[in-house]
Design a protein around this motif. Structure first.
Motif, PDB file in Angstrom:
ATOM      1  N   MET A  76       4.503   6.966   2.063  1.00  0.00           N
ATOM      2  CA  MET A  76       4.735   5.930   1.038  1.00  0.00           C
ATOM      3  C   MET A  76       4.122   4.615   1.495  1.00  0.00           C
ATOM      4  N   ASP A  81       3.535   0.842   2.285  1.00  0.00           N
ATOM      5  CA  ASP A  81       4.460  -0.252   2.527  1.00  0.00           C
ATOM      6  C   ASP A  81       4.181  -1.326   1.497  1.00  0.00           C
ATOM      7  N   ILE A  82       5.147  -1.514   0.604  1.00  0.00           N
ATOM      8  CA  ILE A  82       4.881  -2.443  -0.489  1.00  0.00           C
ATOM      9  C   ILE A  82       4.958  -3.890  -0.037  1.00  0.00           C
ATOM     10  N   ALA A  83       5.368  -4.103   1.203  1.00  0.00           N
ATOM     11  CA  ALA A  83       5.515  -5.490   1.628  1.00  0.00           C
ATOM     12  C   ALA A  83       4.173  -6.168   1.839  1.00  0.00           C
ATOM     13  N   GLN A  84       3.244  -5.419   2.410  1.00  0.00           N
ATOM     14  CA  GLN A  84       2.002  -6.069   2.810  1.00  0.00           C
ATOM     15  C   GLN A  84       0.986  -6.011   1.681  1.00  0.00           C
ATOM     16  N   SER A  85       0.495  -7.151   1.342  1.00  0.00           N
ATOM     17  CA  SER A  85      -0.467  -7.206   0.270  1.00  0.00           C
ATOM     18  C   SER A  85      -1.831  -6.786   0.779  1.00  0.00           C
ATOM     19  N   PRO A  86      -2.423  -5.753   0.220  1.00  0.00           N
ATOM     20  CA  PRO A  86      -3.726  -5.311   0.685  1.00  0.00           C
ATOM     21  C   PRO A  86      -4.853  -6.152   0.081  1.00  0.00           C
ATOM     22  N   LYS A 110      -5.051 -12.999  -2.435  1.00  0.00           N
ATOM     23  CA  LYS A 110      -4.048 -13.564  -3.350  1.00  0.00           C
ATOM     24  C   LYS A 110      -4.652 -14.635  -4.237  1.00  0.00           C
ATOM     25  N   LEU A 145      -3.774 -17.642  -6.842  1.00  0.00           N
ATOM     26  CA  LEU A 145      -2.734 -18.539  -7.344  1.00  0.00           C
ATOM     27  C   LEU A 145      -3.241 -19.165  -8.633  1.00  0.00           C
ATOM     28  N   PRO A 165      -4.553  -7.676 -12.441  1.00  0.00           N
ATOM     29  CA  PRO A 165      -4.167  -7.366 -11.068  1.00  0.00           C
ATOM     30  C   PRO A 165      -2.865  -8.064 -10.637  1.00  0.00           C
ATOM     31  N   ALA A 166      -2.048  -7.335  -9.901  1.00  0.00           N
ATOM     32  CA  ALA A 166      -0.722  -7.842  -9.551  1.00  0.00           C
ATOM     33  C   ALA A 166      -0.748  -8.870  -8.425  1.00  0.00           C
ATOM     34  N   THR A 181      -1.834 -11.652  -8.583  1.00  0.00           N
ATOM     35  CA  THR A 181      -2.004 -12.937  -9.260  1.00  0.00           C
ATOM     36  C   THR A 181      -0.640 -13.586  -9.419  1.00  0.00           C
ATOM     37  N   TYR A 182      -0.517 -14.819  -8.989  1.00  0.00           N
ATOM     38  CA  TYR A 182       0.777 -15.500  -9.046  1.00  0.00           C
ATOM     39  C   TYR A 182       0.637 -16.762  -9.871  1.00  0.00           C
ATOM     40  N   GLY A 187      -3.629 -19.436   3.281  1.00  0.00           N
ATOM     41  CA  GLY A 187      -3.908 -18.034   2.973  1.00  0.00           C
ATOM     42  C   GLY A 187      -3.976 -17.684   1.504  1.00  0.00           C
ATOM     43  N   ILE A 188      -4.029 -18.669   0.621  1.00  0.00           N
ATOM     44  CA  ILE A 188      -4.292 -18.362  -0.791  1.00  0.00           C
ATOM     45  C   ILE A 188      -5.812 -18.221  -0.930  1.00  0.00           C
TER      46      ILE A 188
END
Ligand SMILES: Cc1cc2nc3c(=O)[nH]c(=O)nc-3n(C[C@H](O)[C@H](O)[C@H](O)COP(=O)(O)OP(=O)(O)OC[C@H]3O[C@@H](n4cnc5c(N)ncnc54)[C@H](O)[C@@H]3O)c2cc1C
Ligand SMILES: Cc1cc2nc3c(=O)[nH]c(=O)nc-3n(C[C@H](O)[C@H](O)[C@H](O)COP(=O)(O)OP(=O)(O)OC[C@H]3O[C@@H](n4cnc5c(N)ncnc54)[C@H](O)[C@@H]3O)c2cc1C
Ligand code: SF4
Ligand code: SF4
Lengths: 151, 672, 436
Positions: free
Chosen positions: A1, A3-8, A11, A13, A36-37, A39-40, A62-63
């Motif tokens: 599965m 790891d949904i924590a780490q964004s591949p 990012k 903004l 795409p997810a 995007t914040y 890191g953006i």
């Protein structure tokens, strides 16, 4: 599965005005159209409040890409159209000085029902970032070259 | 609550009845947020906006001493206020609340990427928490409100809104662009569904409006500028001269020679440039049509010719709220659309209604001096247009909406025709008959029973209207495929074609820009939310009445106008309004009065540098006048000391949010 | 129950009644809202998502319900029945009865422990008989108020709930309590009912298990529904072909319902879209005479549904019967081709028309020809009834959708407030005269 924590992915903004881009993003949601997810979207009253340093700081943290979605001339704020354009220019200046690819920052006029333009902006930025990669790497190579360069 | 209290944040992730939880793993999000610093409780809920959900929030505030609340749910436009109110009920300042949109901007747009959506939810929620840490209690700005409203447009909707507002004890200024009130309704005759005469109905309403001491009417007037904000708008109204007086009106009217097409009769007749559109109009005094009167001298009873002059006057009116009731225009078909403008036997329904009124006494229907034996109505002209089939209009748009009124208006007109002219053959070319309202279906049934021949065409394939060949019995030939008779190709020779044109909003670009209200893709004025707030616009204090918002019949326009009035009265009735506290605020410790803020600010009286004496020393400091501050934050970006911020939207809050989004979520391994 | 004196009484707590109460309350009037069910919300709270925005219906309704419950000027009276309306010189005296909940309103916390203890299961009226609930229960998860109610018809008096209640709120000895509401004005918002599934005999007379009413479909589609998915009530199978029969019981002389019910075209299209979301493989057909998508944004909604592949077939459905597997068979005349066809579907939804929920005569009013509350001057005062001081809003006055219900609520509130003001002004001037 996975790891949904780490964004591949890089990012993105989006600073979106409540009267424009933020409502446009909500309209896009109401139309159930995918983008795409990574995007914040953060709501802003009017983008003129941000000094250029704000953006550079965001890239350094890191953006990887920032889109300002403002209301352009339709804004409820008199200063928004001109003020934001000026802000962008000053920020590009600063980004160049710091060695950040200026394509990482974009300005777009998005209105409350601008579903297609919203998607276009987001997808374009996502595409671009696929090509130019993480801002971290860019900054690291800049530092490296700065150190490597003869004094 | 003192600021230095220990932070106790409550975090809620709403399922939104599946809308969010079908895509976002809300439980995981809640669990991850539970381990963020300062978070004392992190819950999920099926529907947080429900009474039970809200009670849970209140209970947590009371029992756990929560002092910051973060909620991830639908868009803030829907429920931010709902949740702020829950905080108030629990005794917490409502601005210690942070809303995170997880539905429109997450679950609904990443339905194919559940993991991505869940990760995004975590980052957004973390950002919400980061901002919440930096929130401070705020108080709304309380202002005196003018107990007076401005109504723009004096059609049936504007008149009704004015009356309803005035009846609640507020004053009203009604501004009508044309010289006479009544709008489009005055151009109708017997109206559905009651068959009452439209002008008789209007007269009753106008009488009440005119007799109400609280209403001031300006005709031939326009709003030229609007400044201010809810509760305290100042509108500049320019009124043109009437051009005539009680004394000279009748003489001028008969002496005036110049004629122009009469728009009251949709160009079927001509009128003078000094005119009364119809007997019994209000105001009764004739008016000069300044657009067409070019300064021609008029001789009165053989005396010196006089030249009339327009001397516009300007008044500023202070109002607390604005009702926009600027109405509609009938769709004007393009040159050649169903032969319009090319064949003189092609008219619009509004024109036919005027034609019938003008030729009431006749025993036979005539058009252009020729008897009409066969007439065809075509529905949906300028409505229900299809992208890719119908050509876009000048502005590139397609009228893809239904105009709602034309079906019943058409069938109602066919009934009038059948009653007056029993021998007439009537064809009705339609796509769907939309006689939806009380009594409307009767017109349809009676038309079917009464011999109206219905022909059903498809929107993809319009009927063709052409001039008949020489020697034909009728001047016009219609070719149409009838889906009621198995798509048979019909040729219908007729004497008259009536286009049931739709509605479009009036040209009000200036007003739209002035008021900063939005329009929908159909170009009609846009409400905030069709269900929650159907008559309010996104601009506080500006509401909509009647067909300026979309097609409606009279009954619907009246209801909408009264509903708009109810909103205005609720807003202004108490004589004060409350504004959001999101305005600039100066940090006195950091400000040394450089004045960069004053220089950049574009708002009159919003910020100024003042000199204070403190401990015997003179200090300079910027001071904000909240009611004039728009909260744009231009000053924030330029302050060299970072001494100014927009309350509730500070730079440091944004920096914290950016950091949260840029960061990774800790403890994810165990959560995931 | 003490008598009550208010400026306005609103009868019916659906969306129209709630909005009217809020509009009056926001203007500073004292309002009583009487609802005969144990919770407010009306039909709207039972819907899944709402056209044309496809918002989650509960997300729009629950805040209104909550706003009504929390409004300082609104007194909410649920599970009450209006018995009669008397007029006197001060206004109206409305005889009302508080029906026994068998649960003390003031002490019940809505914890639902009674519900978990109750051994009796009955079909849930909230879920239109599709799901079930207990004889004692909080009516539904988002109910306002969150207070349990005991349904005495099904109760076996075992006393388990009484024992389970941590605050001793269950009171089996409660009796109906009559009381009077004195009000200057009354707004009727008593809403609608769907016509009966069996009303049209040719359409299966409610005997075919896989021919259902559209409110049942709303419950299938609702996230709070009994199954959380769409299935055939006959056998629980997932349907792959679903048909809607429009104007089923509207625009139909044989049933005495000649009017158009206004919302069924839109709800059928909405449900078709929601079903294609839930069951992407399903084929959905809508049999219709005219598609009436006349509201703001509605025509575009219809075009979207067409583009999504919902099939629209024009024709009048003559009858519905079923095969041995209980698959409904629709027999109809195709007007475009002039043939009679029969088509078999897994599930058929009858787009039933709206009928009034109550008889107007109960309020001393003569019903309009369609049976709903009449308004004598629709083109002057669209929400004023023939009885001065009594106003109407929402579907109590005829079929309409939620937007129109909310707008007419504002209109009725405006009319009522003008009436109240004129009445109180007269009263004040009279008392001044008396004083002089
Ligand atoms: C052919 C036809 C037949 C109809 N028949 C019927 C019927 O039988 N029954 C029925 O119920 N309905 C009927 N209707 C619908 C009815 O006409 C409308 O519902 C009604 O007139 C709408 O009123 P309104 O006040 O919204 O708009 P309008 O009547 O258009 O009034 C708007 C007013 O605002 C003024 N205005 C515009 N811009 C400005 C500005 N910038 N500043 C100041 N003033 C401004 C205009 O001069 C006008 O007086 C029919 C419509 C048509 C087209
Ligand atoms: C299947 C279906 C789907 C629909 N989908 C949509 C949609 O997506 N979008 C949309 O806009 N519209 C939709 N509608 C229409 C919508 O349901 C109605 O417009 C709306 O619910 C009407 O609200 P109301 O308040 O007038 O009536 P109701 O909801 O019926 O409320 C009336 C209330 O009054 C109470 N009451 C009745 N009599 C009395 C009495 N004597 N004393 C006290 N209380 C009483 C009732 O218990 C009820 O709570 C749909 C309708 C159906 C049938
Ligand atoms: S009301 Fe009838 S004629 Fe008018 S646009 Fe709608 S369907 Fe066409
Ligand atoms: S809304 Fe549509 S289905 Fe309902 S009665 Fe009217 S035409 Fe028939």
């Amino acid at each position: 599965m996975p790891d949904i924590a780490q964004s591949p992915q890089p990012k993105i903004l989006v600073l979106a005005t409540l009267a424009g881009g933020y409502a446009g993003a909500d309209s896009t949601g109401q139309s159930h159209l995918d983008y795409p997810a990574n995007t914040y979207v953060l709501p802003v009253m009017c983008p003129v409040m941000f000094p250029p340093e704000f953006f550079v700081r965001a890239f350094e943290r890191g953006i990887d890409g920032i889109i300002i979605m403002y209301s352009g001339t339709d804004s409820p704020y008199k200063v928004e159209a001109d003020g934001t354009a000026k802000l962008i220019n000053r920020t590009y200046q600063l980004m160049k000085e710091r060695g950040i690819d200026i394509r990482r920052l974009r300005l777009a006029a998005i209105c409350t029902v601008c579903v297609k333009p919203f998607l276009k902006e987001v997808n374009q930025m996502a595409e671009l970032l696929k090509g130019i990669g993480f801002v971290k790497n860019e900054l690291a190579s800049r530092n490296a070259s700065a150190q490597g360069a003869p004094a | 609550m003192p600021d230095n209290d220990k932070l106790k944040i409550a975090v809620y992730t709403c399922y939104c009845g599946g809308n969010i939880s079908d895509v976002v793993d809300c439980e995981k999000v809640a669990k991850a947020m539970g381990s963020q610093p300062d978070v004392v409780v992190s819950r999920t809920d099926m529907s947080l906006c429900s009474d039970a959900g809200q009670s849970q929030i209140e209970q947590d505030i009371r029992e756990l001493g929560v002092n910051r609340v973060v909620i991830g749910s639908c868009a803030p436009t829907l429920h931010e206020v709902t949740f702020r109110n829950a905080l108030i009920r629990a005794g917490l300042n409502p601005y210690l609340y942070q809303h995170v949109g997880l539905r429109e901007q997450d679950s609904w747009v990443h339905s194919n990427d559940h993991a991505g959506a869940t990760r995004k939810a975590m980052h957004l929620m973390k950002a919400g928490i980061a901002k919440a840490r930096l929130l401070h209690p705020l108080e709304p700005i309380r202002l005196q409100a003018e107990k007076q409203a401005l109504v723009i447009g004096g059609g049936v909707a504007g008149l009704r809104a004015a009356l309803d507002i005035a009846q609640q004890g507020l004053r009203v200024v009604l501004v009508e662009k044309s010289p006479f009130v009544g709008g489009r309704m005055a151009q109708l005759e017997a109206v559905f569904p009651t068959h009452e005469n439209a002008r008789d109905l209007l007269r009753g309403l106008i009488k009440k409006v005119v007799n109400h001491p609280g209403i001031k009417i300006y005709t031939q007037a326009e709003v030229m500028g609007v400044a201010g904000y809810v509760g305290n708008y100042c509108a500049q109204v320019i009124q043109h001269s009437r051009g005539v007086t009680e004394e000279n009106a009748e003489a001028l009217l008969s002496a005036c020679q110049q004629e122009v097409p009469d728009e009251f009769n949709y160009g079927l007749t001509r009128r003078k440039t000094i005119y009364r559109p119809y007997p019994g109009c209000y105001p009764p005094l004739p008016a000069v049509d300044w657009d067409n009167y070019q300064g021609e001298p008029i001789s009165l009873n053989g005396g010196e010719p006089i030249v009339l002059e327009d001397v516009p006057t300007s008044v500023d009116v202070n109002v607390g709220a604005i009702v926009v009731a600027t109405g509609f225009d009938p769709y004007e078909p393009r040159q050649g659309e169903y032969g319009y403008g090319e064949l003189k036997e092609v008219v619009t329904l509004p024109q036919l209604i005027r034609h019938l009124a003008l030729s009431k006494a006749n025993h036979a229907l005539e058009w252009n001096g020729h008897p009409v034996r066969d007439v065809a109505f075509i529905h949906c002209v300028g409505s229900r247009e299809i992208e890719g089939v119908d050509e876009p209009h000048e502005d590139g748009r397609i009228n893809n909406y239904c105009s709602r009124v034309c079906c019943t208006a058409t069938l109602h007109t066919t009934e009038e025709l059948r009653q007056h002219f029993p021998g007439l053959n009537i064809y009705d070319l339609y796509q769907d008959i939309r006689t939806y309202g009380r009594g409307h279906e009767d017109y349809y049934r009676d038309a079917l029973l009464g011999g109206v021949r219905f022909v059903r065409y498809h929107g993809e394939e319009h009927p063709q209207v052409t001039a008949a060949s020489a020697g034909d019995t009728h001047p016009v030939l219609i070719r149409v495929k009838d889906s009621l008779t198995y798509n048979e190709e019909l040729e219908i020779p007729v004497d008259l074609v009536v286009l049931a044109v739709g509605m479009q909003p009036r040209q009000i670009d200036k007003l739209v820009n002035m008021l900063k209200v939005s329009r929908g893709t159909d170009r009609f004025l846009l409400e905030v939310h069709p269900k929650l707030r159907p008559v309010e616009t996104a601009v506080n204090g500006v509401v909509l009445a009647g067909t300026a918002q979309g097609p409606m019949n009279i009954q619907e326009s009246l209801s909408a106008a009264s509903a708009a009035a109810a909103k205005v009265v609720a807003l202004l009735g108490r004589g004060r309004v409350e504004l959001q506290p999101f305005v600039a605020a100066v940090d006195a410790e950091k400000c040394n009065g450089t004045g960069a803020c004053v220089e950049i600010c574009e708002y009159e009286g919003a910020i100024a540098v003042q000199t204070f004496t403190e401990n015997g020393k003179e200090v300079k400091r910027a001071v904000v006048t909240p009611a004039n501050c728009s909260g744009c934050g231009a000053c924030v970006a330029v302050c060299p000391n970072h001494a100014i911020n927009v309350q509730g939207w500070t730079l440091s809050q944004y920096e914290a949010m950016v950091d949260a989004i840029a960061s990774d979520i800790p403890n994810m391994a165990e959560v995931a | 129950m003490k008598d009550l004196k208010v400026d306005a009484l609103v009868v019916g707590g659906g969306i129209a009644g709630m909005q009217a109460a809020l509009d009056l309350g926001d203007q500073g009037f004292q309002v009583a809202l009487v609802e005969r069910e144990p919770s407010i919300g009306g039909k709207m709270i039972t819907l899944s998502k709402v056209f044309p925005t496809l918002d989650c219906c509960s997300c729009i309704t629950t805040p209104k319900m909550s706003a009504v419950a929390h409004h300082p000027n609104i007194k909410l009276l649920t599970y009450c029945e209006v018995e009669s309306i008397q007029e006197n010189e001060k206004g109206f005296a409305v005889a009302t009865v508080q029906k026994p909940r068998y649960v003390d309103e003031a002490t019940c916390t809505g914890c639902r422990l009674c519900e978990y203890a109750c051994p009796i299961t009955v079909p849930s009226s909230f879920d239109r008989g599709l799901g079930s609930y207990r004889a004692i229960r909080v009516p539904f998860s988002t109910a306002v108020p969150q207070i349990a109610v005991l349904d005495m018809d099904n109760c076996i008096l075992c006393g388990k709930c009484e024992k389970a209640c941590p605050v001793d709120a269950v009171v089996l000895s409660q009796q109906p309590e009559p009381f009077t509401i004195h009000a200057t004005a009354i707004i009727l918002a008593t809403g609608f009912e769907l016509n009966e599934l069996g009303a049209k005999k040719e359409y299966g007379a409610a005997k075919l298990p896989n021919v259902i009413d559209p409110l049942m479909m709303e419950r299938f589609l609702s996230p709070t529904g009994p199954y959380g998915r769409v299935l055939r009530p006959g056998d629980g199978m997932e349907p792959t072909t679903i048909a809607y029969v429009q104007c089923a019981g509207s625009r139909d002389k044989t049933l005495g319902i000649e009017y158009c019910s206004r919302v069924c075209c839109m709800y059928a299209i909405k449900q078709a879209m929601l079903i294609s979301g839930a069951l992407p493989m399903a084929e959905i057909t809508i049999y219709y005479m005219d598609i009436r998508t006349f509201g703001k944004g509605y025509e575009q909604f219809y075009q979207n549904a067409k583009a999504m592949g919902v099939e629209f077939v024009r024709g009048k459905v003559a009858s519905i019967h079923e095969d041995e597997k209980h698959n409904p068979i629709v027999k109809m005349e195709l007007t475009e081709e002039g043939r009679i066809i029969e088509r078999t579907h897994d599930l058929v939804v009858l787009s039933l028309g709206m009928i009034p929920a109550v008889s107007s005569s109960g309020f001393g009013l003569v019903p309009a020809s369609d049976g709903f509350i009449s308004v004598p001057a629709p083109n002057a005062s669209p929400t004023v009834t023939e009885r001065p001081g009594i106003f109407v809003t929402g579907t109590a006055g005829g079929p309409m959708d939620i937007v129109d219900s909310i707008v007419t609520a504002g209109s009725a509130a405006s009319e009522a407030s003008a009436y109240i003001r004129s009445k109180t002004m007269i009263a004040e001037s009279q008392s001044e005269v008396a004083y002089a």
